[in-house]
Design a protein around this motif. Sequence first.
Motif, mmCIF file in Angstrom:
data_model
loop_
_atom_site.group_PDB
_atom_site.id
_atom_site.type_symbol
_atom_site.label_atom_id
_atom_site.label_comp_id
_atom_site.label_asym_id
_atom_site.label_seq_id
_atom_site.Cartn_x
_atom_site.Cartn_y
_atom_site.Cartn_z
ATOM 1 N N ASP A 112 -34.570 33.812 -7.956
ATOM 2 C CA ASP A 112 -34.619 34.532 -6.898
ATOM 3 C C ASP A 112 -34.321 35.854 -6.890
ATOM 4 O OD1 ASP A 112 -35.070 32.101 -5.226
ATOM 5 O OD2 ASP A 112 -33.093 31.698 -4.886
ATOM 6 N N GLY A 113 -33.439 36.363 -8.155
ATOM 7 C CA GLY A 113 -33.302 37.837 -8.023
ATOM 8 C C GLY A 113 -34.083 38.734 -8.761
ATOM 9 N N THR A 274 -30.367 35.098 -14.222
ATOM 10 C CA THR A 274 -29.299 34.833 -13.337
ATOM 11 C C THR A 274 -28.162 35.443 -13.248
ATOM 12 O OG1 THR A 274 -30.638 33.029 -12.881
ATOM 13 C CG2 THR A 274 -28.608 33.000 -11.966
ATOM 14 N N ASN A 276 -27.010 38.159 -15.096
ATOM 15 C CA ASN A 276 -27.173 39.683 -15.128
ATOM 16 C C ASN A 276 -26.997 39.987 -16.764
ATOM 17 O OD1 ASN A 276 -27.547 40.308 -12.213
ATOM 18 N ND2 ASN A 276 -25.593 39.846 -12.148
#
Length: 315
Positions: A112-113, A274, A276
Amino acid sequence: MQAFGFKKFGDPNVFEELTIAKPALKKGRVLVQTSAFGINPFDSKLRQGLVSFKKPPEFPLIPGNDVAGTIIDLAPDVTEFQIGDSVIGRTANGAYAEIVSVPHLKLVHKPDGISFTKAAGIPNAGVTAYDLLKSALQLENVTSILVLGGSGAVGSFVIQIAKAMGLFVAATAAPQNTGFVKGLGVDLFIPTNQLAKRNFLDDAPVDVLINATPTPFDGEDTYRWLKSNGQLATLSGLSSGFQSQHAEQTIIDFNDVKYHQNKKALTYLTELITHNQLEVPVAQAFPFSLEGVIKAQALLDTHHKPGKIIVTKEI
């Protein structure tokens, strides 16, 4: 449906907007409504007629391996996805199109990010980097690597994966790309105009040396930084004059066709995103149009700034 391809070899202007049939839904495959696709160096070679074929190609040719979009249909035997899922996939060809058929084993859910634009920059370069580090090389007891060409698409993924693995990572790149490569988290950056100078690696050579530049490895100025029992992997072959100086070294002329752990690699890469631990650099994004494709191809043929070139509907 809309697609972008060419009916003859040549410069970027050979591309045309084509109307082609929607791909037939086959066993093990998913139909993806394209939101963005990535542009790769191979696409330029294909367009220029520099790729060898076993038999003459049938025109029009529609390039593309990297796609991000939304599932609009899937074969009955595909159970891990649903219509409406946002996904990232890798195809053998044909990604420059409105709808792309993707094998489910080369497809993962998009985190999603991350935007579709950035997601489309992952598959080809990311899987290659993963296959190199996780399959071709033996990294048990390895603590340090040197990446030649750290600002390139594969090199930038190699750096970030290696850092996520806890390795000491050194990298080379042109001086103008200093900020970009340092931003990837390298422990030591060496500009290419300073390769002949002594640095930390002259006293502490690395376990693994990776040539991620587009030129064959010749060993000049950099081979001295590899341990006598280290591993050398090159993505662009070896120069005719290169000779290994140590019998204990492992020399790998890397060919990603031997590996292609697409599902496993894409899953790993999206997990890093996810958490980072992975950034997908984009050099420039172009509109999803014939003009956008032609401009993207023209940029591909230049020494553009670091990052992937993307054609996307998000602009």
